[in-house]
Design a protein around this motif. Structure first.
Motif, PDB file in Angstrom:
ATOM      1  N   PRO A  47       0.822  -1.217   0.000  1.00  0.00           N
ATOM      2  CA  PRO A  47       0.000   0.000   0.000  1.00  0.00           C
ATOM      3  C   PRO A  47       0.854   1.265   0.000  1.00  0.00           C
ATOM      4  N   GLY A  48       0.309   2.293  -0.630  1.00  0.00           N
ATOM      5  CA  GLY A  48       0.982   3.588  -0.697  1.00  0.00           C
ATOM      6  C   GLY A  48       0.213   4.639   0.080  1.00  0.00           C
ATOM      7  N   LYS A  49       0.422   5.897  -0.302  1.00  0.00           N
ATOM      8  CA  LYS A  49      -0.215   7.021   0.404  1.00  0.00           C
ATOM      9  C   LYS A  49      -1.739   6.979   0.294  1.00  0.00           C
ATOM     10  N   ALA A  50      -2.260   6.636  -0.869  1.00  0.00           N
ATOM     11  CA  ALA A  50      -3.715   6.602  -1.058  1.00  0.00           C
ATOM     12  C   ALA A  50      -4.352   5.532  -0.160  1.00  0.00           C
ATOM     13  N   GLU A  51      -3.710   4.373  -0.073  1.00  0.00           N
ATOM     14  CA  GLU A  51      -4.231   3.291   0.775  1.00  0.00           C
ATOM     15  C   GLU A  51      -4.110   3.659   2.254  1.00  0.00           C
ATOM     16  N   TYR A  52      -3.038   4.363   2.612  1.00  0.00           N
ATOM     17  CA  TYR A  52      -2.875   4.822   3.989  1.00  0.00           C
ATOM     18  C   TYR A  52      -4.021   5.766   4.356  1.00  0.00           C
ATOM     19  N   GLN A  53      -4.305   6.708   3.455  1.00  0.00           N
ATOM     20  CA  GLN A  53      -5.408   7.659   3.704  1.00  0.00           C
ATOM     21  C   GLN A  53      -6.746   6.931   3.828  1.00  0.00           C
ATOM     22  N   GLU A  54      -6.978   5.983   2.934  1.00  0.00           N
ATOM     23  CA  GLU A  54      -8.222   5.206   2.972  1.00  0.00           C
ATOM     24  C   GLU A  54      -8.340   4.466   4.310  1.00  0.00           C
ATOM     25  N   LEU A  55      -7.256   3.854   4.735  1.00  0.00           N
ATOM     26  CA  LEU A  55      -7.243   3.133   6.012  1.00  0.00           C
ATOM     27  C   LEU A  55      -7.447   4.103   7.176  1.00  0.00           C
ATOM     28  N   PHE A  56      -6.772   5.242   7.121  1.00  0.00           N
ATOM     29  CA  PHE A  56      -6.898   6.259   8.172  1.00  0.00           C
ATOM     30  C   PHE A  56      -8.356   6.681   8.345  1.00  0.00           C
ATOM     31  N   TYR A  57      -9.043   6.954   7.243  1.00  0.00           N
ATOM     32  CA  TYR A  57     -10.442   7.384   7.328  1.00  0.00           C
ATOM     33  C   TYR A  57     -11.361   6.252   7.792  1.00  0.00           C
ATOM     34  N   HIS A  58     -11.013   5.034   7.449  1.00  0.00           N
ATOM     35  CA  HIS A  58     -11.784   3.878   7.930  1.00  0.00           C
ATOM     36  C   HIS A  58     -11.634   3.751   9.456  1.00  0.00           C
ATOM     37  N   VAL A  59     -10.421   3.913   9.947  1.00  0.00           N
ATOM     38  CA  VAL A  59     -10.177   3.857  11.401  1.00  0.00           C
ATOM     39  C   VAL A  59     -10.943   4.977  12.101  1.00  0.00           C
ATOM     40  N   ARG A  60     -10.927   6.167  11.524  1.00  0.00           N
ATOM     41  CA  ARG A  60     -11.656   7.293  12.131  1.00  0.00           C
ATOM     42  C   ARG A  60     -13.162   7.011  12.150  1.00  0.00           C
ATOM     43  N   ALA A  61     -13.690   6.394  11.091  1.00  0.00           N
ATOM     44  CA  ALA A  61     -15.127   6.059  11.057  1.00  0.00           C
ATOM     45  C   ALA A  61     -15.475   5.093  12.188  1.00  0.00           C
ATOM     46  N   ILE A  62     -14.589   4.149  12.461  1.00  0.00           N
ATOM     47  CA  ILE A  62     -14.837   3.209  13.565  1.00  0.00           C
ATOM     48  C   ILE A  62     -14.783   3.947  14.898  1.00  0.00           C
ATOM     49  N   ALA A  63     -13.775   4.796  15.067  1.00  0.00           N
ATOM     50  CA  ALA A  63     -13.603   5.530  16.323  1.00  0.00           C
ATOM     51  C   ALA A  63     -14.772   6.469  16.595  1.00  0.00           C
ATOM     52  N   GLU A  64     -15.362   7.016  15.532  1.00  0.00           N
ATOM     53  CA  GLU A  64     -16.447   7.983  15.679  1.00  0.00           C
ATOM     54  C   GLU A  64     -17.836   7.351  15.579  1.00  0.00           C
ATOM     55  N   PHE A  65     -17.896   6.038  15.402  1.00  0.00           N
ATOM     56  CA  PHE A  65     -19.173   5.352  15.242  1.00  0.00           C
ATOM     57  C   PHE A  65     -20.051   5.533  16.480  1.00  0.00           C
ATOM     58  N   ASP A  66     -21.308   5.897  16.246  1.00  0.00           N
ATOM     59  CA  ASP A  66     -22.281   6.067  17.325  1.00  0.00           C
ATOM     60  C   ASP A  66     -23.333   4.970  17.201  1.00  0.00           C
ATOM     61  N   PRO A  67     -23.258   3.935  18.019  1.00  0.00           N
ATOM     62  CA  PRO A  67     -24.198   2.817  17.890  1.00  0.00           C
ATOM     63  C   PRO A  67     -25.643   3.211  18.180  1.00  0.00           C
ATOM     64  N   PHE A  68     -25.835   4.297  18.927  1.00  0.00           N
ATOM     65  CA  PHE A  68     -27.195   4.694  19.295  1.00  0.00           C
ATOM     66  C   PHE A  68     -27.910   5.444  18.174  1.00  0.00           C
ATOM     67  N   ASN A  69     -27.156   5.914  17.203  1.00  0.00           N
ATOM     68  CA  ASN A  69     -27.760   6.584  16.044  1.00  0.00           C
ATOM     69  C   ASN A  69     -27.547   5.788  14.755  1.00  0.00           C
ATOM     70  N   PHE A  70     -27.223   4.516  14.899  1.00  0.00           N
ATOM     71  CA  PHE A  70     -26.980   3.652  13.746  1.00  0.00           C
ATOM     72  C   PHE A  70     -28.301   3.200  13.133  1.00  0.00           C
ATOM     73  N   VAL A  71     -28.407   3.349  11.826  1.00  0.00           N
ATOM     74  CA  VAL A  71     -29.566   2.862  11.087  1.00  0.00           C
ATOM     75  C   VAL A  71     -29.080   1.744  10.185  1.00  0.00           C
ATOM     76  N   SER A  72     -29.584   0.554  10.426  1.00  0.00           N
ATOM     77  CA  SER A  72     -29.159  -0.607   9.649  1.00  0.00           C
ATOM     78  C   SER A  72     -29.725  -0.535   8.241  1.00  0.00           C
ATOM     79  N   HIS A  73     -28.940  -1.023   7.304  1.00  0.00           N
ATOM     80  CA  HIS A  73     -29.405  -1.112   5.922  1.00  0.00           C
ATOM     81  C   HIS A  73     -30.009  -2.485   5.656  1.00  0.00           C
ATOM     82  N   HIS A  74     -30.107  -3.278   6.698  1.00  0.00           N
ATOM     83  CA  HIS A  74     -30.736  -4.611   6.666  1.00  0.00           C
ATOM     84  C   HIS A  74     -30.291  -5.467   5.491  1.00  0.00           C
ATOM     85  N   ASN A  75     -29.025  -5.738   5.452  1.00  0.00           N
ATOM     86  CA  ASN A  75     -28.518  -6.696   4.485  1.00  0.00           C
ATOM     87  C   ASN A  75     -28.859  -8.074   5.039  1.00  0.00           C
ATOM     88  N   LYS A  76     -29.908  -8.682   4.498  1.00  0.00           N
ATOM     89  CA  LYS A  76     -30.422  -9.934   5.056  1.00  0.00           C
ATOM     90  C   LYS A  76     -29.372 -11.034   5.099  1.00  0.00           C
TER      91      LYS A  76
END
Length: 187
Positions: free
Chosen positions: A136-165
């Motif tokens: 991985p290069g810089k683009a993959e690092y950025q993608e991973l960084f934003y994925h980690v931030r999404a997990i860190a900022e995830f609010d389970p109480f305001n989560f709306v499931s997309h119901h993937n059966k």
């Protein structure tokens, strides 16, 4: 206080963000209570790798950390002589994005810790098949960084499931989940 996330969350979050929350809620329970046959088979296949060990077959089960990404976890196998990092999976039907995130995270952790890594590989234990990945290069690092931030900022109480059966049917927490009425296939 800074929070460091387990590398394992990177794949789990893609499967279902809410499953991480449910896993944490029920984390004190018996492991078998909230794992199904596929998870149990994966853990059994992974047991020999999880114990830290250094030898002719590479370094196994070593803890890694990235202060920049705020991640920690264990690598499966690192071969210092060839500078190859291998992520083992029991059965790879296809290389999911979460698999990439996990090995990228391990790679960036090792690099930050001063290790040289020249090759990345996913390895399917069941098929005995390696899948070589691009470093991985810089683009993959950025993608991973934003994925980690999404997990860190995830609010389970305001989560709306997309119901993937299909995902809900294969989630061991579906019978406990207030976001779906789908029972899992392992019930």
């Amino acid at each position: 206080m800074e929070t460091y996330l387990p590398i394992a969350y990177l794949n789990d979050f893609i499967f279902c963000p809410y499953s991480i929350y449910l896993h944490q809620v029920f984390d004190e329970g018996e492991d078998e209570t909230f794992s199904a046959q596929p998870q149990q088979k994966g853990k059994t296949a992974h047991k020999p790798i999880d114990k830290p060990k250094t030898g002719a077959k590479g370094e196994r089960g070593i803890y890694v950390i990235s202060h920049k990404l705020r991640l920690y976890g264990k690598i499966d196998v690192y071969y210092p002589e060839t500078k190859k990092l291998v992520e083992l999976k029991r059965n790879i039907k296809c290389a999911y994005k979460g698999f990439y995130y996990q090995i990228w995270a391990q790679y960036f952790c090792l690099k930050e810790m001063g290790y040289a890594v020249d090759e990345l590989q996913l390895f399917s234990i069941k098929q005995r098949k390696p899948i070589t990945l691009v470093i991985p290069g810089k683009a993959e690092y950025q993608e991973l960084f934003y994925h980690v931030r999404a997990i860190a900022e995830f609010d389970p109480f305001n989560f709306v499931s997309h119901h993937n059966k299909n995902k809900c049917a294969h989630c061991v927490y579906s019978s406990l989940c207030d976001k779906t009425t789908q029972d899992h296939v392992y019930a």
